[in-house]
Design a protein around this motif. Structure first.
Motif, PDB file in Angstrom:
ATOM      1  N   PRO A 119      21.553  -0.197 -12.258  1.00  0.00           N
ATOM      2  CA  PRO A 119      22.471  -0.556 -11.165  1.00  0.00           C
ATOM      3  C   PRO A 119      21.898  -1.712 -10.343  1.00  0.00           C
ATOM      4  O   PRO A 119      20.762  -1.629  -9.856  1.00  0.00           O
ATOM      5  CB  PRO A 119      22.540   0.725 -10.335  1.00  0.00           C
ATOM      6  N   VAL A 120      22.679  -2.784 -10.203  1.00  0.00           N
ATOM      7  CA  VAL A 120      22.227  -3.985  -9.492  1.00  0.00           C
ATOM      8  C   VAL A 120      23.376  -4.523  -8.641  1.00  0.00           C
ATOM      9  O   VAL A 120      24.517  -4.582  -9.093  1.00  0.00           O
ATOM     10  CB  VAL A 120      21.764  -5.089 -10.470  1.00  0.00           C
ATOM     11  N   VAL A 121      23.064  -4.908  -7.409  1.00  0.00           N
ATOM     12  CA  VAL A 121      23.987  -5.667  -6.570  1.00  0.00           C
ATOM     13  C   VAL A 121      23.274  -6.940  -6.147  1.00  0.00           C
ATOM     14  O   VAL A 121      22.085  -6.906  -5.801  1.00  0.00           O
ATOM     15  CB  VAL A 121      24.438  -4.862  -5.329  1.00  0.00           C
ATOM     16  N   LEU A 122      23.968  -8.062  -6.185  1.00  0.00           N
ATOM     17  CA  LEU A 122      23.393  -9.349  -5.803  1.00  0.00           C
ATOM     18  C   LEU A 122      23.649  -9.614  -4.327  1.00  0.00           C
ATOM     19  O   LEU A 122      24.768  -9.446  -3.841  1.00  0.00           O
ATOM     20  CB  LEU A 122      23.998 -10.471  -6.651  1.00  0.00           C
ATOM     21  N   THR A 137      22.274 -19.186  -0.555  1.00  0.00           N
ATOM     22  CA  THR A 137      23.364 -18.815  -1.446  1.00  0.00           C
ATOM     23  C   THR A 137      23.350 -19.745  -2.659  1.00  0.00           C
ATOM     24  O   THR A 137      23.398 -20.968  -2.512  1.00  0.00           O
ATOM     25  CB  THR A 137      24.722 -18.920  -0.729  1.00  0.00           C
ATOM     26  N   ARG A 138      23.279 -19.160  -3.847  1.00  0.00           N
ATOM     27  CA  ARG A 138      23.195 -19.963  -5.065  1.00  0.00           C
ATOM     28  C   ARG A 138      23.577 -19.113  -6.272  1.00  0.00           C
ATOM     29  O   ARG A 138      23.689 -17.891  -6.179  1.00  0.00           O
ATOM     30  CB  ARG A 138      21.768 -20.500  -5.259  1.00  0.00           C
ATOM     31  N   HIS A 139      23.769 -19.788  -7.407  1.00  0.00           N
ATOM     32  CA  HIS A 139      24.001 -19.094  -8.665  1.00  0.00           C
ATOM     33  C   HIS A 139      22.644 -18.720  -9.275  1.00  0.00           C
ATOM     34  O   HIS A 139      21.689 -19.494  -9.207  1.00  0.00           O
ATOM     35  CB  HIS A 139      24.780 -19.977  -9.634  1.00  0.00           C
ATOM     36  N   VAL A 140      22.579 -17.531  -9.826  1.00  0.00           N
ATOM     37  CA  VAL A 140      21.319 -17.045 -10.384  1.00  0.00           C
ATOM     38  C   VAL A 140      21.547 -16.475 -11.785  1.00  0.00           C
ATOM     39  O   VAL A 140      22.678 -16.147 -12.174  1.00  0.00           O
ATOM     40  CB  VAL A 140      20.688 -15.939  -9.504  1.00  0.00           C
ATOM     41  N   ARG A 141      20.441 -16.364 -12.538  1.00  0.00           N
ATOM     42  CA  ARG A 141      20.421 -15.599 -13.774  1.00  0.00           C
ATOM     43  C   ARG A 141      19.673 -14.306 -13.485  1.00  0.00           C
ATOM     44  O   ARG A 141      18.515 -14.332 -13.087  1.00  0.00           O
ATOM     45  CB  ARG A 141      19.706 -16.375 -14.875  1.00  0.00           C
ATOM     46  N   VAL A 142      20.348 -13.203 -13.650  1.00  0.00           N
ATOM     47  CA  VAL A 142      19.724 -11.913 -13.374  1.00  0.00           C
ATOM     48  C   VAL A 142      18.666 -11.641 -14.438  1.00  0.00           C
ATOM     49  O   VAL A 142      18.935 -11.785 -15.637  1.00  0.00           O
ATOM     50  CB  VAL A 142      20.782 -10.794 -13.354  1.00  0.00           C
ATOM     51  N   PRO A 159      32.784 -12.013 -12.618  1.00  0.00           N
ATOM     52  CA  PRO A 159      31.460 -11.604 -12.125  1.00  0.00           C
ATOM     53  C   PRO A 159      30.843 -10.527 -13.015  1.00  0.00           C
ATOM     54  O   PRO A 159      31.528  -9.606 -13.464  1.00  0.00           O
ATOM     55  CB  PRO A 159      31.743 -11.058 -10.721  1.00  0.00           C
ATOM     56  N   ALA A 160      29.547 -10.662 -13.260  1.00  0.00           N
ATOM     57  CA  ALA A 160      28.831  -9.652 -14.047  1.00  0.00           C
ATOM     58  C   ALA A 160      28.328  -8.519 -13.165  1.00  0.00           C
ATOM     59  O   ALA A 160      28.075  -7.411 -13.658  1.00  0.00           O
ATOM     60  CB  ALA A 160      27.665 -10.312 -14.783  1.00  0.00           C
ATOM     61  N   TYR A 161      28.152  -8.789 -11.874  1.00  0.00           N
ATOM     62  CA  TYR A 161      27.655  -7.803 -10.917  1.00  0.00           C
ATOM     63  C   TYR A 161      28.416  -7.955  -9.608  1.00  0.00           C
ATOM     64  O   TYR A 161      28.975  -9.011  -9.316  1.00  0.00           O
ATOM     65  CB  TYR A 161      26.157  -8.017 -10.634  1.00  0.00           C
ATOM     66  N   HIS A 162      28.406  -6.907  -8.798  1.00  0.00           N
ATOM     67  CA  HIS A 162      28.866  -7.057  -7.422  1.00  0.00           C
ATOM     68  C   HIS A 162      27.963  -8.082  -6.722  1.00  0.00           C
ATOM     69  O   HIS A 162      26.728  -8.004  -6.823  1.00  0.00           O
ATOM     70  CB  HIS A 162      28.775  -5.729  -6.667  1.00  0.00           C
ATOM     71  N   SER A 163      28.567  -9.032  -6.030  1.00  0.00           N
ATOM     72  CA  SER A 163      27.825 -10.032  -5.263  1.00  0.00           C
ATOM     73  C   SER A 163      28.314 -10.021  -3.824  1.00  0.00           C
ATOM     74  O   SER A 163      29.528 -10.002  -3.591  1.00  0.00           O
ATOM     75  CB  SER A 163      28.021 -11.433  -5.851  1.00  0.00           C
ATOM     76  N   CYS A 176      23.726 -14.232  -3.464  1.00  0.00           N
ATOM     77  CA  CYS A 176      23.725 -15.017  -4.692  1.00  0.00           C
ATOM     78  C   CYS A 176      24.793 -14.463  -5.624  1.00  0.00           C
ATOM     79  O   CYS A 176      25.328 -13.377  -5.392  1.00  0.00           O
ATOM     80  CB  CYS A 176      22.349 -15.015  -5.363  1.00  0.00           C
ATOM     81  N   LEU A 177      25.108 -15.190  -6.678  1.00  0.00           N
ATOM     82  CA  LEU A 177      26.145 -14.770  -7.602  1.00  0.00           C
ATOM     83  C   LEU A 177      25.873 -15.368  -8.973  1.00  0.00           C
ATOM     84  O   LEU A 177      25.084 -16.312  -9.110  1.00  0.00           O
ATOM     85  CB  LEU A 177      27.534 -15.164  -7.100  1.00  0.00           C
ATOM     86  N   THR A 178      26.496 -14.805 -10.001  1.00  0.00           N
ATOM     87  CA  THR A 178      26.329 -15.320 -11.350  1.00  0.00           C
ATOM     88  C   THR A 178      27.440 -16.318 -11.653  1.00  0.00           C
ATOM     89  O   THR A 178      28.496 -16.305 -11.025  1.00  0.00           O
ATOM     90  CB  THR A 178      26.373 -14.179 -12.384  1.00  0.00           C
TER      91      THR A 178
END
Length: 339
Positions: A147-150, A134-139, A160-164, A153-155
């Motif tokens: 369409p993207v789901v994390l 589990t970490r912060h990421v740059r998509v 939030p920019a995406y569902h995580s 991980c999360l931004t």
């Protein structure tokens, strides 16, 4: 030479209907097209007798929908334990009539870009972007507009920019504290493992542990700092025992740490749980292999994978991106006793 596939026209001819009628029946549109039940049954029977299978490639070219998902991960796919997230994602994809492609980058940005480009060339409908830890990421920029789901991980940022989809580590920390206190421990509770700020799970677990102990009117007696590996934990716990006094309970930040702690306690002649209780996180196979079996708080890998794909393919009511924290259940075994 393989036998030729039956065509939609052949199905229609055998059923005695038009090609368009056969197409509507097999697409499940018989009601809105007002096709009789008798005609529908004849089409279905003809399709079964001819072993008709639709040409998915032709359909995808026509509809621009391929019924495929790509899961792009760092090392998630090749890890035998965290790979259960892949099983959950695969099961959810199948339940929705989709295929799941899996690509692993090993953290290499060049490989990641090539993988995503290849998936886009194959016109996949959507992406799950996953991480082992589990970490912060740059998509990746290539995924913008798709369409993207994390997964795990999360931004960064307040919104939030995406569902995580991530495990609820803070709630797991509170559960750890409640479990230890529930067995009667009020003092001599030590944390084992590094709590460096950059380690998301450690930071969240520690915050939850402190909150749970404070709610019970107590707190940690100390921290035994070590890497999250058995040899480092063994050395650190051995040193702490030599310095004394012996702890009454150890909360280990993962099962590998607990393995090292077990070894140190045994070598010091201390009984688990008679002298020292031990609780851990992750609920890996180690937890059930250790003797006594280790009480551990489970990472819900399968549920994480399933939920990520569910959000990707069934987003109704979830238009605004959110962080979904899934519960981590306590697997109560034999490593905690009454002080």
């Amino acid at each position: 030479m393989p036998p030729q596939r039956a065509t939609l026209l052949q199905v229609a001819q055998r059923a005695g209907v038009s090609r368009s009628t056969a197409s509507f029946v097999l697409a499940g549109r018989h009601v809105d097209m007002r096709i009789s039940e008798d005609a529908r049954q004849r089409v279905l029977r003809a399709a079964q007798e001819l072993d008709y299978r639709p040409n998915l490639m032709a359909r995808s070219l026509r509809t621009k929908v391929t019924k495929t998902i790509a899961l792009v991960s760092d090392t998630l796919a090749s890890d035998p334990y965290a790979g259960r997230a892949i099983h959950g994602a695969l099961a959810a994809a199948i339940a929705h009539g989709h295929l799941l492609f899996i690509g692993e980058t090993e953290g290499d940005a060049v490989v990641e870009e090539k993988l995503i480009s290849d998936f886009l060339d194959r016109q996949v409908d959507a992406f799950v972007y996953a991480s082992m830890f589990t970490r912060h990421v740059r998509v990746p920029k290539l995924l913008k507009g798709h369409p993207v789901v994390l997964l795990n991980c999360l931004t960064r940022g307040a919104t939030p920019a995406y569902h995580s989809v991530i495990p609820d580590e803070a709630a797991a920390g509170r559960s750890a504290a409640e479990t230890i206190v529930g067995h009667g421990h009020r003092d001599g509770i030590h944390l084992v493992g590094t709590t460096a700020r950059h380690v998301f799970a450690g930071r969240e677990r520690l915050a939850g542990i402190r909150e749970g102990l404070a709610a019970a009117g107590t707190r940690l007696s100390g921290t035994i700092d070590c890497d999250w590996w058995p040899d480092s934990a063994y050395e650190a716990v051995t040193g702490a025992l030599a310095a004394g006094p012996a702890p009454k309970a150890l909360i280990c930040l993962n099962d590998r740490v607990a393995l090292g702690a077990y070894q140190a306690l045994r070598e010091a002649g201390l009984d688990i749980p008679g002298d020292v209780s031990v609780l851990s996180f992750d609920d890996s196979e180690l937890a059930a292999w250790l003797r006594p079996q280790l009480t551990s708080i489970s990472l819900p890998h399968y549920q994480l994978g399933w939920r990520a794909v569910e959000l990707l393919l069934d987003p109704a009511g979830h238009a605004r991106p959110e962080i979904w924290r899934l519960p981590m259940p306590v697997r109560d075994r034999a490593s905690i006793g009454t002080p």
